[in-house]
Design an enzyme around this catalytic site. Sequence first.
Site, PDB file in Angstrom:
ATOM      1  N   LEU A  55       0.706  -1.246  -0.080  1.00 42.21           N
ATOM      2  CA  LEU A  55       0.043   0.143   0.141  1.00 42.21           C
ATOM      3  C   LEU A  55       0.707   1.303   0.057  1.00 42.21           C
ATOM      4  CD1 LEU A  55      -2.713  -1.210   2.505  1.00 42.21           C
ATOM      5  CD2 LEU A  55      -3.080  -0.599   0.161  1.00 42.21           C
ATOM      6  N   ASN A 115     -13.482   1.619  15.542  1.00 40.11           N
ATOM      7  CA  ASN A 115     -13.909   2.004  16.752  1.00 40.11           C
ATOM      8  C   ASN A 115     -13.025   2.532  17.575  1.00 40.11           C
ATOM      9  OD1 ASN A 115     -13.285   0.164  19.627  1.00 40.11           O
ATOM     10  ND2 ASN A 115     -13.303  -0.952  17.703  1.00 40.11           N
ATOM     11  N   TYR A 139      -2.818   3.613  15.999  1.00 39.71           N
ATOM     12  CA  TYR A 139      -3.891   3.002  14.957  1.00 39.71           C
ATOM     13  C   TYR A 139      -5.202   3.539  14.875  1.00 39.71           C
ATOM     14  CZ  TYR A 139      -7.115  -0.504  13.396  1.00 39.71           C
ATOM     15  OH  TYR A 139      -8.290  -1.106  12.486  1.00 39.71           O
TER      16      TYR A 139
END
Length: 269
Positions: A55, A115, A139
Amino acid sequence: MAIKLHEKILLTGAAGGLGKVLRESLKQNCTMLRLSDVVDFGAAAEGEEIMLADLANAAQVDAMVQGVDAIVHMGGKSVDGPFQPIMMANILGAYNLYEAARKFGVKRVIFASSNHVVGFYSQGETITADAPARPDGNYGLSKAFGEDLARYYFDRYGIETACVRIGSSFAEPKDRRMLATWLSFGDLHRLITACLTTPVLGYSVVFGMSNNAVTWWDNSRAKHVGYQPQDSSDVFREAVYARTSAPDLNNPAATCHGGGFVTMGPYEA
């Protein structure tokens, strides 16, 4: 029931835990499923094609994206840790993905957010998608960036995105926290199907959870997506309570939405 509106869908992170789950179910949504990850994960089956890509490598991401109709972006780092690897996969990687989508005319992305974008909210409150981000680590910070990136690419280039703040997607909830955050594999596919097929997606933030009795997240801002969960963690409640102890209310890992992520780190550079 899956509705097939796309000829070719790209699934990134196909070698990951949820990627493996979606590899099978997403075939219902398209004629050809293009699978990608940074590591070799075997040969393509019928109805699949595989394109490995890092990526962080823009040229590889361009090749991965070219020719697809929609993207389900599950790739990147999925746990907290030092910033540098998360930055390369989740921040630079997300930028490369959206740039490729812009260049090759892909107009719908399902972005696996988390979340942990709102991990520092208290479990004693219920929030909507309008609540300001409160990331609980590197993260969560990277996923908050991804949501802002998706907002920008919608406003500027018209690329529709569902930012799916996945809770805890496992075969069954592992602890008391997951009784609130659990997303069954079946509901995960139903949610992604809804995001792929709703007529007007726009820029949407959707909490990825099943129909759990206890929840800290209000999905009312995402009614237009049409997601209707069919599973619930409630059938596991008695067993989870029997094998776990009561939470320590003095420990933020037991009282914040993000659970143990709120106490991880700091990490050495």
